[in-house]
Design a protein around this motif. Structure first.
Motif, short mmCIF file in Angstrom:
data_model
loop_
_atom_site.label_atom_id
_atom_site.label_comp_id
_atom_site.label_asym_id
_atom_site.label_seq_id
_atom_site.Cartn_x
_atom_site.Cartn_y
_atom_site.Cartn_z
N ILE A 35 0.69 -10.79 -0.51
CA ILE A 35 0.85 -9.50 0.17
C ILE A 35 2.15 -9.50 0.96
CG2 ILE A 35 -0.22 -7.84 1.71
CD1 ILE A 35 -2.88 -9.30 1.31
N PRO A 36 3.15 -8.74 0.52
CA PRO A 36 4.36 -8.58 1.33
C PRO A 36 4.11 -7.66 2.51
CG PRO A 36 4.49 -7.21 -0.62
CD PRO A 36 3.21 -7.99 -0.74
N SER A 37 4.80 -7.93 3.61
CA SER A 37 4.63 -7.09 4.80
C SER A 37 5.35 -5.75 4.66
CB SER A 37 5.20 -7.82 6.02
OG SER A 37 6.59 -8.03 5.88
N LEU A 64 0.23 -8.23 13.08
CA LEU A 64 1.69 -8.20 13.06
C LEU A 64 2.12 -6.85 12.49
CD1 LEU A 64 2.98 -11.67 11.76
CD2 LEU A 64 3.20 -10.71 14.05
N THR A 65 2.76 -6.03 13.30
CA THR A 65 3.19 -4.72 12.85
C THR A 65 4.70 -4.59 12.75
OG1 THR A 65 3.11 -3.90 15.12
CG2 THR A 65 1.12 -3.61 13.78
N ASN A 66 5.42 -5.65 13.16
CA ASN A 66 6.89 -5.63 13.05
C ASN A 66 7.35 -6.96 12.48
OD1 ASN A 66 9.57 -4.88 13.26
ND2 ASN A 66 9.73 -5.50 15.40
N ALA A 67 7.15 -7.13 11.18
CA ALA A 67 7.51 -8.40 10.52
C ALA A 67 8.06 -8.13 9.13
CB ALA A 67 6.28 -9.31 10.44
N PRO A 68 9.10 -7.30 9.02
CA PRO A 68 9.63 -7.00 7.68
C PRO A 68 10.11 -8.26 6.97
CG PRO A 68 11.14 -6.26 9.40
CD PRO A 68 9.88 -6.63 10.08
N GLY A 69 9.89 -8.29 5.65
CA GLY A 69 10.35 -9.41 4.85
C GLY A 69 9.44 -10.62 4.87
N SER A 70 8.27 -10.52 5.49
CA SER A 70 7.31 -11.62 5.53
C SER A 70 6.29 -11.47 4.40
CB SER A 70 6.62 -11.67 6.89
OG SER A 70 7.55 -11.89 7.93
N TRP A 71 5.53 -12.54 4.16
CA TRP A 71 4.55 -12.55 3.07
C TRP A 71 3.29 -13.28 3.48
CZ3 TRP A 71 5.64 -10.80 -2.09
CH2 TRP A 71 6.95 -10.34 -2.28
N ALA A 129 -2.17 -11.46 -7.73
CA ALA A 129 -2.33 -10.03 -7.47
C ALA A 129 -1.44 -9.70 -6.29
CB ALA A 129 -3.78 -9.69 -7.17
N ILE A 130 -0.41 -8.91 -6.51
CA ILE A 130 0.61 -8.65 -5.50
C ILE A 130 0.44 -7.23 -5.01
CG2 ILE A 130 3.07 -8.73 -4.99
CD1 ILE A 130 3.38 -10.52 -7.50
N LEU A 131 0.10 -7.09 -3.73
CA LEU A 131 -0.26 -5.79 -3.16
C LEU A 131 0.84 -5.30 -2.24
CD1 LEU A 131 -4.00 -6.52 -2.22
CD2 LEU A 131 -3.04 -5.87 -4.43
N GLY A 132 1.54 -4.27 -2.65
CA GLY A 132 2.60 -3.75 -1.81
C GLY A 132 3.36 -2.63 -2.49
N GLU A 133 4.45 -2.21 -1.84
CA GLU A 133 5.28 -1.13 -2.38
C GLU A 133 6.38 -1.71 -3.24
OE1 GLU A 133 6.99 0.99 0.87
OE2 GLU A 133 7.87 -0.79 1.77
N PRO A 134 6.96 -0.92 -4.15
CA PRO A 134 7.98 -1.45 -5.06
C PRO A 134 9.18 -2.07 -4.35
CG PRO A 134 7.23 0.71 -5.81
CD PRO A 134 6.61 0.48 -4.47
N GLN A 135 9.55 -1.53 -3.18
CA GLN A 135 10.73 -2.04 -2.48
C GLN A 135 10.56 -3.49 -2.02
OE1 GLN A 135 9.21 0.83 -1.85
NE2 GLN A 135 10.69 2.50 -1.63
N SER A 136 9.32 -3.99 -2.04
CA SER A 136 9.07 -5.36 -1.58
C SER A 136 9.30 -6.40 -2.67
CB SER A 136 7.62 -5.48 -1.06
OG SER A 136 7.44 -4.69 0.09
N ALA A 137 9.66 -5.98 -3.85
CA ALA A 137 9.84 -6.93 -4.97
C ALA A 137 10.85 -8.01 -4.59
CB ALA A 137 10.30 -6.18 -6.21
N THR A 142 6.88 -8.94 -8.12
CA THR A 142 6.92 -7.48 -8.06
C THR A 142 5.51 -6.95 -7.83
OG1 THR A 142 8.82 -7.37 -9.54
CG2 THR A 142 7.51 -5.37 -9.29
N PRO A 143 5.27 -6.19 -6.78
CA PRO A 143 3.92 -5.68 -6.56
C PRO A 143 3.38 -4.94 -7.78
CG PRO A 143 5.25 -5.32 -4.61
CD PRO A 143 6.18 -5.84 -5.67
N ASP A 144 2.17 -5.34 -8.22
CA ASP A 144 1.55 -4.69 -9.37
C ASP A 144 0.24 -4.01 -8.99
OD1 ASP A 144 0.17 -7.04 -8.88
OD2 ASP A 144 -0.08 -7.56 -10.99
#
Length: 440
Positions: A35-37, A64-71, A129-137, A142-144
């Motif tokens: 799960i990407p943040s 954690l609500t401010n952790a861009p780029g984390s997984w 199983a990758i849960l997130g938005e496309p920009q997090s690839a 790549t989120p599917d």
């Protein structure tokens, strides 16, 4: 004591999520949940980022609500892993190293660049199983969003753990402080913008922290359901104030609405009547109750309020049968709430998917499920005087059902909405909002 309560409940919450993750992986035949943040990304034709919003699937696990780029990496039978991006950066504030009651439950790896995460993620992205938005690839990750996994996890999210309920209770306490400050600003004659600033000051949250944009509506602006313009000067004369404003606590939302009259008048009496109807509806939140029926019953209750106030010339049952009540109460009674203001799977028939239909003639209802313990919902009936809908009412041949002189008297006030966040339990419901206001 409250922090201790949240911390005490957290380990059990994490265990529930581990069980749900294992079942979701079984359903989509994968080995790992990744799960990407979420990431920052640029606005079109600009060099500024859109405001960052954390992936709800990520913040379900940790506050954690401010952790861009984390997984996050979740593998059944193992401790969850947090891959935390803490870049070397002197242009921006760097996220603080994770600590607190939740951090000890994770294996945490600090990375300095987004690409460093690749060495920490499972070796075979196809088994994830990758849960997130496309920009997090990132690389092969790549989120599917496997439909079987997402449907299951979102369906189960309706059932809040004690930890989640404690988080929403804290969010409601913050919101209640803001609402008290906003009412004081209204009574002092502030503008919509001034009231908004008073709310943000009292809650310690602004546009990037709040779970949704504040609705601060004076006079006829209250007849615009999602009014967000915020005039800089107060209207004269001043009649009424509707505030729909929430707060965030560790990624969990409060959603609260109140309405006030500037005077002790018929509109103030109408507010009191709507408030009584709202509390009666909230008290009916019980396991096994079809939320659609509660919505339909709200129409009867509000039609009764309008009849008693002299707005309707016909009784409540006739007003509902003829569709008259929908002109005055055009939105749904409420929705699920939690990690998102309008929480997911409000129409889900089961953990496998499917949809429970809305009642005919009620297209804006956001929740059609049968209530069960742990579900947390908003109860937000309203009465409004909206020219567009009143014109449609006349065009449909229902002008005789309304006393238009009474409508004209109430129009300058715009409308009324009262909203609380209510937890369904095995017994009597817990009204998080009323408890918070009692403390405030």
């Amino acid at each position: 004591m409250r922090t201790q309560t949240i911390a005490t409940h957290y380990a059990d919450h994490l265990q529930v999520l581990q069980q749900r993750a294992a079942e979701a992986l079984r359903r989509c035949q994968r080995d790992h949940l990744v799960i990407p943040s979420g990431t920052l990304h640029l606005r079109a034709f600009d060099d500024l980022d859109y405001p960052y919003a954390v992936n709800p699937q990520f913040k379900a696990w940790l506050p954690l609500t401010n952790a861009p780029g984390s997984w996050l990496g979740i593998t059944p039978g193992q401790r969850p892993r947090l891959i935390f991006l803490q870049p070397h950066d002197y242009w921006h504030t760097v996220p603080r190293e994770p600590d607190g009651y939740w951090a000890e439950q994770f294996d945490i790896t600090i990375i300095r660049t987004p690409e460093d995460a690749l060495a920490q993620l499972p070796p075979d992205a196809s088994r994830c199983a990758i849960l997130g938005e496309p920009q997090s690839a990132l690389g092969e990750f790549t989120p599917d969003n496997p439909p079987a996994a997402v449907a299951y996890l979102e369906y189960q999210r309706a059932f809040k753990t004690p930890y989640e309920i404690a988080m929403m209770a804290a969010a409601n306490r913050t919101a209640a402080r803001g609402h008290r400050a906003a009412e004081r600003a209204f009574r002092a004659g502030s503008s919509e913008f001034g009231i908004h600033l008073a709310y943000c000051q009292a809650t310690g949250q602004d546009a990037n922290d709040l779970p949704y944009g504040n609705i601060i509506a004076l006079n006829q602006h209250a007849a615009i359901l999602h009014y967000m313009t915020q005039d800089r000067l107060p209207p004269k004369p001043l009649h009424s104030f509707l505030i729909d404003a929430g707060a965030d606590h560790g990624g969990y939302a409060a959603d609260v609405t109140r309405t006030y009259s500037a005077h002790e008048d018929d509109f103030a009496a109408l507010i009191t009547a709507v408030d009584a109807a709202q509390q009666a509806l909230a008290a009916r939140v019980r396991p096994g109750l079809d939320y659609r029926q509660l919505h339909l019953d709200a129409h009867l209750a509000l039609a009764g309020v309008l009849h008693e106030a002299g707005v309707l010339r016909v009784g409540a049952e006739e007003a509902v049968a003829r569709g008259v009540s929908r002109a005055f109460f055009p939105h749904g009674l409420g929705h699920g709430i939690g990690l998102q203001v309008h929480d997911v799977a409000g129409f889900a028939a089961s953990a496998e998917g499917g949809t429970i239909a809305k009642p005919d003639g009620h297209p804006f209802l956001r929740l059609t499920r049968t209530l069960q313990p742990g579900m947390t919902v908003t109860i937000e009936p309203g009465i409004y005087f909206i020219d567009m809908l009143l014109d449609e009412l006349k065009a449909a041949g229902n002008a005789d059902a309304v006393d238009w002189n009474r409508v004209d008297a109430f129009k300058p006030c715009g409308g009324i909405r009262i909203e609380d966040d209510v937890v369904c339990t095995d017994g009597a419901p817990i009204n998080l909002t009323r408890e918070a206001f009692a403390e405030a």
